[in-house]
Write a protein that holds these residues in place. Sequence first.
Motif, PDB file in Angstrom:
ATOM      1  N   VAL A 210     -10.099   5.885   1.125  1.00  0.00           N
ATOM      2  CA  VAL A 210      -9.229   5.096   0.230  1.00  0.00           C
ATOM      3  C   VAL A 210     -10.092   4.102  -0.551  1.00  0.00           C
ATOM      4  CG1 VAL A 210      -7.304   3.460   0.143  1.00  0.00           C
ATOM      5  CG2 VAL A 210      -7.248   5.384   1.759  1.00  0.00           C
TER       6      VAL A 210
ATOM      7  N   LEU B 264      -6.450  11.440  -4.164  1.00  0.00           N
ATOM      8  CA  LEU B 264      -7.363  11.097  -3.072  1.00  0.00           C
ATOM      9  C   LEU B 264      -8.383  12.208  -2.840  1.00  0.00           C
ATOM     10  CD1 LEU B 264      -7.526   8.845  -0.664  1.00  0.00           C
ATOM     11  CD2 LEU B 264      -6.832  10.799   0.714  1.00  0.00           C
TER      12      LEU B 264
ATOM     13  N   GLU C 167      -0.478  11.783  -5.483  1.00  0.00           N
ATOM     14  CA  GLU C 167      -1.329  10.800  -4.804  1.00  0.00           C
ATOM     15  C   GLU C 167      -2.294  11.467  -3.845  1.00  0.00           C
ATOM     16  OE1 GLU C 167      -0.720   6.852  -2.984  1.00  0.00           O
ATOM     17  OE2 GLU C 167       1.320   7.232  -3.707  1.00  0.00           O
TER      18      GLU C 167
ATOM     19  N   SER D 104      -2.354   5.920   1.154  1.00  0.00           N
ATOM     20  CA  SER D 104      -3.480   5.069   1.553  1.00  0.00           C
ATOM     21  C   SER D 104      -3.323   4.533   2.969  1.00  0.00           C
ATOM     22  CB  SER D 104      -3.718   3.921   0.565  1.00  0.00           C
ATOM     23  OG  SER D 104      -2.627   3.703  -0.235  1.00  0.00           O
ATOM     24  N   THR D 105      -2.119   4.520   3.499  1.00  0.00           N
ATOM     25  CA  THR D 105      -1.953   4.124   4.911  1.00  0.00           C
ATOM     26  C   THR D 105      -2.362   5.262   5.833  1.00  0.00           C
ATOM     27  OG1 THR D 105       0.200   3.545   4.015  1.00  0.00           O
ATOM     28  CG2 THR D 105      -0.327   2.643   6.157  1.00  0.00           C
TER      29      THR D 105
ATOM     30  N   MET E 123       0.836  -1.208   0.000  1.00  0.00           N
ATOM     31  CA  MET E 123       0.000   0.000   0.000  1.00  0.00           C
ATOM     32  C   MET E 123       0.863   1.247   0.000  1.00  0.00           C
ATOM     33  SD  MET E 123      -3.621   0.108   1.945  1.00  0.00           S
ATOM     34  CE  MET E 123      -3.100  -0.091   3.628  1.00  0.00           C
ATOM     35  N   SER E 124       0.405   2.275  -0.707  1.00  0.00           N
ATOM     36  CA  SER E 124       1.168   3.518  -0.759  1.00  0.00           C
ATOM     37  C   SER E 124       1.053   4.245   0.574  1.00  0.00           C
ATOM     38  CB  SER E 124       0.612   4.409  -1.856  1.00  0.00           C
ATOM     39  OG  SER E 124      -0.617   4.957  -1.418  1.00  0.00           O
TER      40      SER E 124
ATOM     41  N   PRO F   8      -9.526   5.040   5.866  1.00  0.00           N
ATOM     42  CA  PRO F   8      -9.717   3.845   5.034  1.00  0.00           C
ATOM     43  C   PRO F   8     -10.987   3.921   4.172  1.00  0.00           C
ATOM     44  CG  PRO F   8      -9.436   3.256   7.372  1.00  0.00           C
ATOM     45  CD  PRO F   8      -9.389   4.736   7.299  1.00  0.00           C
TER      46      PRO F   8
END
Length: 351
Positions: free
Chosen positions: A13, A234, A230, A5-6, A1-2, A10
């Motif tokens: 994501v 998002l 990224e 996204s961590t 996971m990038s 959640p």
Amino acid sequence: MSWVSTLARPEIVALKPYEHAAWDPALTRLHANELPWRGLDDESVAGLNRYPEPQARALIEQLAQLYGVTPGALLICRGSDEAIDLLVRAFCRASQDAVLVCPPTFGMYAVAAHIQGATLVNVPLLADKDYALDERALRDACQQEVKIVFLCSPNNPTGNLLHDDAILRIATALEGRALVVVDEAYVEFAACESLTRRLPQRPNLVVLRTLSKAHGLAGARLGTLIADREVIGLLRKVIAPYAVPQLILEAVAELLNPRHLRTLPRRIEQVRAERTRMQHALSQRPIVTQVLPSEANFLLARFKDPALALARANAAGVLVRDARGYLGLADALRVSIGTRDQNDRLLRAWA
Ligand SMILES: *Cc1c(COP(=O)(O)O)cnc(C)c1O
């Protein structure tokens, strides 16, 4: 996971974004339930019967050029206010995650945190060190639950710059753990460069810019969030699909022309000259006890009797900002730099 996204919520994501209608003006639009006719007096370029282009490409290109970044690093928002709100909503789980702020500072960070139900962690600026960042305290306070650190430079309401080196050290220390968001709403007035040039080396650094201040377009509500691709990807899932109205897209495309950009340095110079004059004139007023140096288009002043100063300004028909609610500023008012005439009116009220 990038790493994004961590770090992010959640649910966000995993979210499948709303699929807005494809946008191509060359094609016949029978897919968005719009009316095919313009309103009688609608003189807009595209027609207000049509939905606007989401994250309009031409405007993104224009802003990318203005801020010296690649178009992929940019999200157009309804003012920086919306950018702040989007960040908190995308990265902070209610009752679990935290937002860190350094008071006295811009109130919207705390408001966005409260709306989202995120915890607010306060690490005050160092009042006895010209409101510099307390780096040690900040790092100590950055526990696992802190997802976003908001820094404002030049800081509203104190007017000082935060040191680039300190900001970058914090960003490095928090890499992969938290976003460091630098709000540069007033950077055009300051004797420094934007941090945007440092973005490529720091994926967790986010810079907020706005057309509301130096560009004189507060009514357009147009802010720009500049970050790693990224992060942009998002946030595009969270932002309203048609965030910026068509009339504003057209007006801003028109207004951000080379002639406007050429007048910008002169305007900024005018503001700085008046800022210097006001700094001096205010500090000579008997009711004023201190005027803080400023890199922005406002001054923060302390008063023997701030309530009286406020009343006298109001009686003269001049609005100034009551800053007494900010941490450690119980005797302070904030004054925007106006025209020479407007500034003189305030000086007379405080004579
Ligand atoms: C004025 C200001 C902004 C600008 O907000 P917009 O929503 O873009 O008008 C952002 N941050 C700070 C600290 C400000 O003072």
